[in-house]
Design a protein around this motif. Structure first.
Motif, PDB file in Angstrom:
ATOM      1  N   ILE A 277       0.979   2.257 -10.261  1.00 29.46           N
ATOM      2  CA  ILE A 277       1.993   2.170 -11.328  1.00 29.46           C
ATOM      3  C   ILE A 277       1.924   3.505 -12.064  1.00 29.46           C
ATOM      4  O   ILE A 277       0.870   3.887 -12.575  1.00 29.46           O
ATOM      5  CB  ILE A 277       1.702   1.017 -12.309  1.00 29.46           C
ATOM      6  CG1 ILE A 277       1.629  -0.328 -11.572  1.00 29.46           C
ATOM      7  CG2 ILE A 277       2.770   0.958 -13.401  1.00 29.46           C
ATOM      8  CD1 ILE A 277       1.195  -1.505 -12.460  1.00 29.46           C
ATOM      9  N   CYS A 278       3.031   4.214 -12.058  1.00 31.75           N
ATOM     10  CA  CYS A 278       3.058   5.543 -12.655  1.00 31.75           C
ATOM     11  C   CYS A 278       3.938   5.492 -13.910  1.00 31.75           C
ATOM     12  O   CYS A 278       5.127   5.214 -13.813  1.00 31.75           O
ATOM     13  CB  CYS A 278       3.614   6.519 -11.618  1.00 31.75           C
ATOM     14  SG  CYS A 278       3.369   8.196 -12.115  1.00 31.75           S
TER      15      CYS A 278
ATOM     16  N   GLY B 168       1.456   9.482   0.820  1.00 34.04           N
ATOM     17  CA  GLY B 168       1.541   8.320   1.699  1.00 34.04           C
ATOM     18  C   GLY B 168       2.501   7.257   1.172  1.00 34.04           C
ATOM     19  O   GLY B 168       2.772   6.269   1.850  1.00 34.04           O
ATOM     20  N   THR B 169       3.026   7.476  -0.045  1.00 33.54           N
ATOM     21  CA  THR B 169       3.977   6.511  -0.615  1.00 33.54           C
ATOM     22  C   THR B 169       5.294   6.601   0.150  1.00 33.54           C
ATOM     23  O   THR B 169       5.809   7.687   0.387  1.00 33.54           O
ATOM     24  CB  THR B 169       4.204   6.815  -2.119  1.00 33.54           C
ATOM     25  OG1 THR B 169       2.963   6.684  -2.783  1.00 33.54           O
ATOM     26  CG2 THR B 169       5.238   5.883  -2.727  1.00 33.54           C
ATOM     27  N   ARG B 170       5.847   5.451   0.505  1.00 31.51           N
ATOM     28  CA  ARG B 170       7.120   5.456   1.246  1.00 31.51           C
ATOM     29  C   ARG B 170       8.249   4.793   0.468  1.00 31.51           C
ATOM     30  O   ARG B 170       9.425   5.013   0.765  1.00 31.51           O
ATOM     31  CB  ARG B 170       6.944   4.754   2.600  1.00 31.51           C
ATOM     32  CG  ARG B 170       6.080   5.556   3.583  1.00 31.51           C
ATOM     33  CD  ARG B 170       6.270   5.092   5.017  1.00 31.51           C
ATOM     34  NE  ARG B 170       5.950   3.679   5.176  1.00 31.51           N
ATOM     35  CZ  ARG B 170       4.710   3.214   5.370  1.00 31.51           C
ATOM     36  NH1 ARG B 170       3.699   4.058   5.461  1.00 31.51           N
ATOM     37  NH2 ARG B 170       4.491   1.931   5.491  1.00 31.51           N
ATOM     38  N   ALA B 171       7.873   3.968  -0.532  1.00 33.90           N
ATOM     39  CA  ALA B 171       8.912   3.284  -1.324  1.00 33.90           C
ATOM     40  C   ALA B 171       8.529   3.355  -2.803  1.00 33.90           C
ATOM     41  O   ALA B 171       7.352   3.270  -3.155  1.00 33.90           O
ATOM     42  CB  ALA B 171       9.021   1.830  -0.885  1.00 33.90           C
ATOM     43  N   VAL B 172       9.555   3.516  -3.647  1.00 37.68           N
ATOM     44  CA  VAL B 172       9.324   3.585  -5.097  1.00 37.68           C
ATOM     45  C   VAL B 172      10.298   2.652  -5.807  1.00 37.68           C
ATOM     46  O   VAL B 172      11.490   2.637  -5.496  1.00 37.68           O
ATOM     47  CB  VAL B 172       9.522   5.028  -5.623  1.00 37.68           C
ATOM     48  CG1 VAL B 172       9.436   5.074  -7.142  1.00 37.68           C
ATOM     49  CG2 VAL B 172       8.485   5.969  -5.026  1.00 37.68           C
ATOM     50  N   LEU B 173       9.755   1.874  -6.745  1.00 37.82           N
ATOM     51  CA  LEU B 173      10.603   1.064  -7.624  1.00 37.82           C
ATOM     52  C   LEU B 173      10.603   1.733  -8.990  1.00 37.82           C
ATOM     53  O   LEU B 173       9.523   2.018  -9.532  1.00 37.82           O
ATOM     54  CB  LEU B 173      10.045  -0.364  -7.772  1.00 37.82           C
ATOM     55  CG  LEU B 173      10.458  -1.400  -6.716  1.00 37.82           C
ATOM     56  CD1 LEU B 173      10.033  -0.981  -5.325  1.00 37.82           C
ATOM     57  CD2 LEU B 173       9.877  -2.761  -7.060  1.00 37.82           C
ATOM     58  N   VAL B 174      11.777   2.031  -9.520  1.00 34.49           N
ATOM     59  CA  VAL B 174      11.867   2.677 -10.840  1.00 34.49           C
ATOM     60  C   VAL B 174      12.281   1.622 -11.864  1.00 34.49           C
ATOM     61  O   VAL B 174      13.325   0.976 -11.714  1.00 34.49           O
ATOM     62  CB  VAL B 174      12.891   3.832 -10.836  1.00 34.49           C
ATOM     63  CG1 VAL B 174      12.903   4.520 -12.206  1.00 34.49           C
ATOM     64  CG2 VAL B 174      12.573   4.841  -9.736  1.00 34.49           C
ATOM     65  N   HIS B 175      11.457   1.474 -12.900  1.00 34.48           N
ATOM     66  CA  HIS B 175      11.652   0.381 -13.852  1.00 34.48           C
ATOM     67  C   HIS B 175      11.663   0.904 -15.286  1.00 34.48           C
ATOM     68  O   HIS B 175      10.864   1.770 -15.643  1.00 34.48           O
ATOM     69  CB  HIS B 175      10.520  -0.633 -13.665  1.00 34.48           C
ATOM     70  CG  HIS B 175      10.673  -1.885 -14.447  1.00 34.48           C
ATOM     71  ND1 HIS B 175      11.859  -2.593 -14.522  1.00 34.48           N
ATOM     72  CD2 HIS B 175       9.786  -2.582 -15.222  1.00 34.48           C
ATOM     73  CE1 HIS B 175      11.693  -3.662 -15.282  1.00 34.48           C
ATOM     74  NE2 HIS B 175      10.455  -3.671 -15.733  1.00 34.48           N
TER      75      HIS B 175
ATOM     76  N   GLU C 200       0.816  -1.224   0.000  1.00 36.14           N
ATOM     77  CA  GLU C 200       0.000   0.000   0.000  1.00 36.14           C
ATOM     78  C   GLU C 200       0.849   1.273   0.000  1.00 36.14           C
ATOM     79  O   GLU C 200       0.382   2.323  -0.405  1.00 36.14           O
ATOM     80  CB  GLU C 200      -0.935   0.006   1.224  1.00 36.14           C
ATOM     81  CG  GLU C 200      -2.156  -0.857   1.040  1.00 36.14           C
ATOM     82  CD  GLU C 200      -2.920  -0.506  -0.241  1.00 36.14           C
ATOM     83  OE1 GLU C 200      -3.484   0.590  -0.290  1.00 36.14           O
ATOM     84  OE2 GLU C 200      -2.927  -1.318  -1.188  1.00 36.14           O
ATOM     85  N   ALA C 201       2.080   1.163   0.490  1.00 42.67           N
ATOM     86  CA  ALA C 201       2.936   2.351   0.580  1.00 42.67           C
ATOM     87  C   ALA C 201       3.978   2.378  -0.543  1.00 42.67           C
ATOM     88  O   ALA C 201       4.952   3.121  -0.476  1.00 42.67           O
ATOM     89  CB  ALA C 201       3.636   2.364   1.931  1.00 42.67           C
ATOM     90  N   THR C 202       3.773   1.536  -1.569  1.00 43.89           N
ATOM     91  CA  THR C 202       4.771   1.421  -2.647  1.00 43.89           C
ATOM     92  C   THR C 202       4.169   1.820  -3.992  1.00 43.89           C
ATOM     93  O   THR C 202       3.012   1.515  -4.278  1.00 43.89           O
ATOM     94  CB  THR C 202       5.284  -0.039  -2.721  1.00 43.89           C
ATOM     95  OG1 THR C 202       5.864  -0.387  -1.460  1.00 43.89           O
ATOM     96  CG2 THR C 202       6.334  -0.213  -3.807  1.00 43.89           C
ATOM     97  N   ALA C 203       4.987   2.496  -4.795  1.00 47.04           N
ATOM     98  CA  ALA C 203       4.611   2.805  -6.180  1.00 47.04           C
ATOM     99  C   ALA C 203       5.715   2.290  -7.099  1.00 47.04           C
ATOM    100  O   ALA C 203       6.889   2.264  -6.710  1.00 47.04           O
ATOM    101  CB  ALA C 203       4.467   4.309  -6.368  1.00 47.04           C
ATOM    102  N   VAL C 204       5.324   1.870  -8.299  1.00 45.82           N
ATOM    103  CA  VAL C 204       6.324   1.532  -9.321  1.00 45.82           C
ATOM    104  C   VAL C 204       6.254   2.594 -10.417  1.00 45.82           C
ATOM    105  O   VAL C 204       5.174   2.858 -10.960  1.00 45.82           O
ATOM    106  CB  VAL C 204       6.080   0.134  -9.950  1.00 45.82           C
ATOM    107  CG1 VAL C 204       7.130  -0.146 -11.025  1.00 45.82           C
ATOM    108  CG2 VAL C 204       6.137  -0.960  -8.882  1.00 45.82           C
ATOM    109  N   VAL C 205       7.384   3.221 -10.693  1.00 41.84           N
ATOM    110  CA  VAL C 205       7.495   4.157 -11.815  1.00 41.84           C
ATOM    111  C   VAL C 205       8.007   3.368 -13.022  1.00 41.84           C
ATOM    112  O   VAL C 205       9.015   2.661 -12.912  1.00 41.84           O
ATOM    113  CB  VAL C 205       8.485   5.292 -11.459  1.00 41.84           C
ATOM    114  CG1 VAL C 205       8.990   6.000 -12.710  1.00 41.84           C
ATOM    115  CG2 VAL C 205       7.834   6.283 -10.503  1.00 41.84           C
ATOM    116  N   VAL C 206       7.302   3.452 -14.145  1.00 47.37           N
ATOM    117  CA  VAL C 206       7.761   2.798 -15.380  1.00 47.37           C
ATOM    118  C   VAL C 206       8.123   3.896 -16.376  1.00 47.37           C
ATOM    119  O   VAL C 206       7.248   4.667 -16.795  1.00 47.37           O
ATOM    120  CB  VAL C 206       6.669   1.878 -15.969  1.00 47.37           C
ATOM    121  CG1 VAL C 206       7.147   1.271 -17.293  1.00 47.37           C
ATOM    122  CG2 VAL C 206       6.303   0.770 -14.987  1.00 47.37           C
TER     123      VAL C 206
END
Ligand SMILES: Nc1ccn([C@@H]2O[C@H](COP(=O)(O)OP(=O)(O)OP(=O)(O)O)[C@@H](O)[C@H]2O)c(=O)n1
Ligand SMILES: C[C@](O)(CO)[C@H](O)COP(=O)(O)O
Length: 260
Positions: A56-57, A108-115, A8-14
């Motif tokens: 997913i952004c 509220g996002t605390r972690a981001v994965l950049v892909h 819930e606190a994670t987003a993935v940037v593509v």
């Protein structure tokens, strides 16, 4: 595995806003066909299947309505239980595209994965390794694989050596210490924002030298941890890479047979 509250606190940037010059298809790389779909569709499927984020952004080339539509179709395919899909206009460099996407990440996002969308066949397990390391306390995590070639430093030839060959070897890198780095790269959101805020002030030469997000975090002095990547996470950059990716999809067991 990560917990539902971490998801819930994670987003993935593509990042999918590149032009695909080296692939040479005359269209943005994200639109190039791969196994009957686009490169971006494969990338989004991989991210959604990993199920590590509530958002997913996606950064697409500025003004590209076709890719926006593709993202919308993908959102509909996932249905109401799927992650939120947000689309933004990317920038003129990869880092600028990442920054544009970070600006649209949910509160509220605390972690981001950049892909990279170009790493369209990245297996779920790599997303999981990165997400798990982040949830274990790392502020920056990258997937990496050992380098198989011997890597040398070179300089342009001059003086007595000019005319023999264009370059001369100045040293050999210690291969056991080298890793080829992939995406998704995972970060504590606040740390990544700080790293990109610093990079936004770079001059053109400095900006051109930025090839991934982890190096910006390294410049802050924050430790970057490495987990095992996968050979099938190859970045589709040249026509040969696309042939390899097609081959992986057509293999007897699809891409799942590849170890690592
Ligand atoms: N301005 C840019 C440049 C790159 N990327 C993304 O960053 C990833 C890695 O870039 P690369 O594979 O080099 O893609 P391109 O820039 O499209 O390739 P080329 O340099 O051949 O044009 C890709 O998913 C690409 O879409 C981006 O979002 N915005
Ligand atoms: C981020 C990356 O995929 C890690 O290997 C790579 O550095 C992107 O490089 P590019 O030159 O923007 O393709």
């Amino acid at each position: 595995m990560t917990t539902p509250s971490q998801r819930e606190a994670t987003a993935v940037v593509v990042v999918a806003a590149g032009s695909g010059e080296r692939l040479g298809y005359g269209m943005p790389k994200a639109k190039v066909p791969l196994g009957g779909e686009t490169i971006l569709t494969h990338a989004l499927r991989g991210v959604a299947a990993a199920d590590v984020a509530r958002q997913i952004c996606v950064a697409v080339p500025a003004g590209d309505l076709e890719l926006r539509e593709l993202c919308e179709e993908f959102r509909q395919e996932l249905g109401v239980d799927g992650p939120l899909i947000t689309v933004v206009d990317g920038g003129s460099t990869r880092a600028a595209s990442v920054r544009a996407a970070l600006g649209a990440v949910l509160e509220g996002t605390r972690a981001v994965l950049v892909h990279d969308a170009a790493r369209a066949l990245t297996p779920e397990r790599v997303f999981h390794r990165v997400a798990v390391a982040l949830s274990s306390g790392a502020k920056a995590v990258i997937p990496a694989i050992p380098v198989v070639d011997t890597v040398k430093m070179v300089a342009e030839t001059d003086g007595d050596d000019a005319g023999i060959a264009p370059e001369i070897v100045t040293g050999t890198a210690p291969r056991e210490q080298l890793r080829a780095v992939q995406t998704p790269q995972g970060f504590d959101f606040e740390t990544l924002l700080r790293a990109h805020a610093a990079a936004a002030t770079f001059d053109d030469e400095q900006a051109a030298a930025v090839t991934d997000d982890a190096m910006l975090v390294e410049l802050l002095g924050v430790p970057v941890h490495a987990v095992r990547g996968a050979s099938q996470s190859l970045k589709i950059t040249t026509p040969l890479d696309l042939i390899i990716a097609e081959g992986l999809l057509e293999g007897p067991l699809g891409v799942r047979w590849v170890e690592g």
